[in-house]
Motif scaffolding. Structure first.
Motif, short mmCIF file in Angstrom:
data_model
loop_
_atom_site.label_atom_id
_atom_site.label_comp_id
_atom_site.label_asym_id
_atom_site.label_seq_id
_atom_site.Cartn_x
_atom_site.Cartn_y
_atom_site.Cartn_z
N LYS A 267 0.80 -1.10 -0.28
CA LYS A 267 0.26 -0.03 0.03
C LYS A 267 0.94 1.61 -0.21
O LYS A 267 0.54 1.93 -0.47
N ARG A 268 1.59 0.89 0.96
CA ARG A 268 2.64 2.42 0.97
C ARG A 268 3.44 2.97 -0.66
O ARG A 268 3.95 3.56 -1.08
N LEU A 269 4.14 1.60 -1.10
CA LEU A 269 4.95 1.42 -2.27
C LEU A 269 4.37 2.17 -3.39
O LEU A 269 3.50 2.64 -4.11
N SER A 270 2.71 1.88 -3.01
CA SER A 270 1.30 2.60 -4.44
C SER A 270 1.09 3.90 -3.61
O SER A 270 0.44 4.48 -5.02
N ASP A 271 1.01 4.09 -2.99
CA ASP A 271 0.51 5.37 -2.58
C ASP A 271 1.18 6.69 -2.41
O ASP A 271 2.83 6.88 -2.64
N PRO A 272 1.30 7.70 -3.18
CA PRO A 272 1.11 8.68 -4.22
C PRO A 272 2.12 9.13 -2.79
O PRO A 272 3.56 10.44 -2.49
N ALA A 273 1.61 9.69 -1.05
CA ALA A 273 1.80 10.64 -0.91
C ALA A 273 3.38 9.77 -0.31
O ALA A 273 4.04 10.51 0.80
N CYS A 274 3.42 8.56 -0.16
CA CYS A 274 4.97 8.12 0.43
C CYS A 274 6.32 7.67 -0.46
O CYS A 274 7.01 7.34 -0.49
N ALA A 275 6.34 8.61 -1.67
CA ALA A 275 7.00 8.35 -3.01
C ALA A 275 8.03 9.22 -2.18
O ALA A 275 9.09 8.94 -3.28
N HIS A 276 8.04 9.48 -1.72
CA HIS A 276 9.72 10.85 -1.08
C HIS A 276 10.14 9.36 -0.29
O HIS A 276 10.89 9.84 0.19
N LEU A 277 9.45 8.70 0.60
CA LEU A 277 10.44 7.07 1.41
C LEU A 277 11.57 6.41 0.03
O LEU A 277 10.85 6.06 -0.80
N SER A 278 12.11 6.36 0.65
CA SER A 278 13.12 5.96 0.59
C SER A 278 12.32 4.03 0.38
O SER A 278 11.97 4.01 1.32
N ILE A 279 13.15 3.19 -0.46
CA ILE A 279 12.74 1.93 -0.35
C ILE A 279 13.07 1.46 0.86
O ILE A 279 12.51 0.63 2.12
N GLY A 280 14.57 1.48 1.17
CA GLY A 280 14.44 1.46 2.81
C GLY A 280 13.88 1.81 4.11
O GLY A 280 13.81 0.84 5.21
N MET A 281 13.83 3.13 4.32
CA MET A 281 13.21 3.90 5.33
C MET A 281 11.58 2.74 4.98
O MET A 281 11.21 2.34 6.65
N LEU A 282 10.97 2.65 4.32
CA LEU A 282 10.15 2.33 4.09
C LEU A 282 9.58 0.71 4.31
O LEU A 282 8.61 0.04 5.02
N ALA A 283 10.74 -0.14 4.73
CA ALA A 283 11.29 -1.83 4.70
C ALA A 283 11.08 -1.08 6.32
O ALA A 283 10.89 -2.34 7.01
N TYR A 284 12.05 -0.50 6.79
CA TYR A 284 11.93 -0.56 8.27
C TYR A 284 10.48 0.31 9.02
O TYR A 284 10.18 -0.26 9.79
N GLY A 285 9.61 0.74 8.17
CA GLY A 285 8.64 1.47 8.57
C GLY A 285 8.12 0.20 8.87
O GLY A 285 6.70 0.36 9.50
N CYS A 286 7.93 -0.74 8.16
CA CYS A 286 7.42 -1.72 7.63
C CYS A 286 7.54 -2.85 8.92
O CYS A 286 6.79 -3.96 9.15
N GLY A 287 8.17 -3.19 9.30
CA GLY A 287 8.82 -3.74 10.53
C GLY A 287 10.19 -5.30 9.49
O GLY A 287 9.76 -5.46 10.48
N PHE A 288 10.45 -4.39 8.52
CA PHE A 288 11.81 -5.27 7.97
C PHE A 288 13.07 -4.99 8.74
O PHE A 288 13.12 -3.72 8.56
N ALA A 289 13.64 -6.05 8.85
CA ALA A 289 14.91 -5.24 10.25
C ALA A 289 16.06 -5.10 8.81
O ALA A 289 17.32 -4.27 9.25
N SER A 290 16.04 -5.46 7.16
CA SER A 290 16.87 -5.18 6.41
C SER A 290 16.33 -5.02 5.19
O SER A 290 15.42 -5.53 4.70
#
Length: 332
Positions: A267-290
Motif C-alpha cells: 500500500k505504501r509503495l503504491s501511495d503517492p503520499a509515500c513517494a518521497h520515502l526510500s525503499i529502505g525507509m519504507l522497509a524499516y517502517g513496515c517492520g523489516f530488519a533489512s
C-alpha cells in the motif's frame, strides 16, 4: 477543526429544521426529535486526518433514529462509526443490543437500524471503513452498540490520542496525517478487542483471543521485534497455546505477521503520499530488519521487486498535468 454549522447563526424558529437537514446531508439520513425545537442548540465542526473524516458535534437533548430504509438510502453500509463521548450521557440501541455511554466511553455503530437518546452532550465521531475494522475484529455485529468503558487503559489512550490528533491535525503533512490516522484506528481496534475479551462465553474465548492478537499485530507492524513469542507475551499466554489457536483457524502466527507487513508495504509503495520515502525507509517502517530481507520476501509475494512495483503503480496513475489537459480538451 473547521466550523461547519451552528444554530447560533440561525433564527430559533428554523434552527432545529436546519440542523436536521444538515445532519441528514452531511452525516447520514435520520429522524431527529428535540424536546423543544425552538430551544434546541447545536454546533458541528469537521476535519479530515488523512483519509478519516472526523466530526465534533455538540448539541442539546435529542433523539435520533435511523431506519433500514434510511440506511439503504445512504448507501454507506461499508462504513462504521466510532463515537468518543466527551461530555454528557447517551444510549445507543441496535436490535437487542444497547450501549449506555458516559464521558470517556467509546461506542462503535455499524449500518443497522439504530435509536440514539442523548442528553446535552458533545462527542467526536470518526467515519471508518468497515473492512479495515472487520479484517481484525471479525463481523461488526459482534461489537457494535457495546459500551467500551473509558476505564479501560486502551480506551483512555485512544481518547487522549485522538483528541490531541484533532488539535494538531492541520499542522501535519499529508503523509504524516495518514500515518497518524492509521494509529488512531489501531487504538480504537485495540479498545474494542479489549472490551470483547471481557465476559465472553468460554466457547468464544479462542476467537476473541485471536482477534485481540490480530489487533495487537496491526498496532505494532512497524516494530521489528514483533514475532510469535513477543505476541504471545503481549497476550499473556504461552506461545504454544497461541500457536494452537492460530492453527485451528488455518494460520501460522509468523505467516500472518509477514503477510500484514507485506500488505502494508504494498500500500505504501503504491501511495503517492509515500513517494518521497526510500525503499529502505519504507522497509524499516513496515517492520523489516533489512532492505535485502524485505526485497526478497516482497518479490516472493508479488513477483517483482519493490522498486519495480512502485514504478508499475506510478505508470498507472495519470499525472495531474495530463488529467488537467484531458479535462480542458473535453471542456472545449
Amino acid at each position: 477543526m473547521q466550523p461547519f454549522f451552528s444554530t447560533e447563526e440561525v433564527h430559533p424558529k428554523t434552527a432545529f429544521r436546519r440542523w436536521r437537514e444538515m445532519v441528514c446531508e452531511r452525516l447520514a439520513p435520520a429522524a431527529l426529535q428535540a424536546d423543544d425545537a425552538e430551544l434546541f442548540r447545536g454546533k458541528l465542526e469537521v476535519t479530515s486526518i488523512g483519509s478519516v473524516p472526523i466530526s465534533h458535534l455538540a448539541y442539546t437533548r435529542l433523539r435520533t433514529e435511523a431506519t433500514a430504509d434510511m440506511i439503504r438510502q445512504s448507501r454507506r453500509d461499508n462504513r462504521v462509526y466510532a463515537i468518543l463521548r466527551l461530555s454528557g450521557n447517551a444510549s445507543y440501541q441496535q436490535g437487542d443490543q444497547e450501549a449506555k455511554t458516559r464521558p470517556g466511553d467509546l461506542v462503535v455503530l455499524n449500518a443497522r437500524p439504530t435509536v440514539c437518546m442523548m442528553d446535552a452532550n458533545s462527542s467526536l465521531l470518526l467515519d471508518l471503513p468497515r473492512e479495515r475494522i472487520e479484517t481484525v475484529l471479525g463481523s461488526s455485529r459482534l461489537f457494535s452498540a457495546h459500551t467500551i468503558s473509558g476505564a479501560l487503559a486502551s480506551t483512555t489512550l485512544a481518547h487522549t490520542y485522538l483528541r490531541e490528533l484533532v488539535r494538531v491535525g492541520d499542522k501535519l503533512t499529508p503523509d504524516a496525517a495518514e500515518r497518524m490516522a492509521s494509529i488512531g484506528i489501531d487504538l480504537i481496534v485495540a479498545s474494542v478487542a479489549e472490551r470483547m475479551a471481557q465476559e465472553v462465553p468460554r466457547s468464544m474465548h479462542g476467537n476473541v483471543t485471536v482477534q485481540r492478537a490480530k489487533a495487537y499485530v496491526e498496532a505494532h507492524l512497524g516494530d521489528p521485534s514483533l514475532d510469535p513469542p513477543h505476541l504471545a507475551a503481549a497476550m499473556g499466554m504461552s506461545l504454544r497455546r497461541l500457536q494452537e489457536l492460530f492453527h485451528e483457524r488455518g494460520r501460522h502466527i509468523s505467516d500472518y505477521i509477514w503477510e500484514r507487513r507485506l500488505e502494508m508495504a504494498g500500500k505504501r509503495l503504491s501511495d503517492p503520499a509515500c513517494a518521497h520515502l526510500s525503499i529502505g525507509m519504507l522497509a524499516y517502517g513496515c517492520g523489516f530488519a533489512s532492505q535485502a530481507h524485505f526485497a526478497r520476501r516482497f518479490k516472493e509475494r508479488h513477483g517483482m521487486s519493490p522498486r519495480e512495483y512502485r514504478q508499475a503503480h506510478r505508470q498507472n496513475v495519470p499525472s495531474v498535468a495530463s488529467a488537467f489537459g484531458r479535462s480542458f480538451r473535453s471542456a472545449k
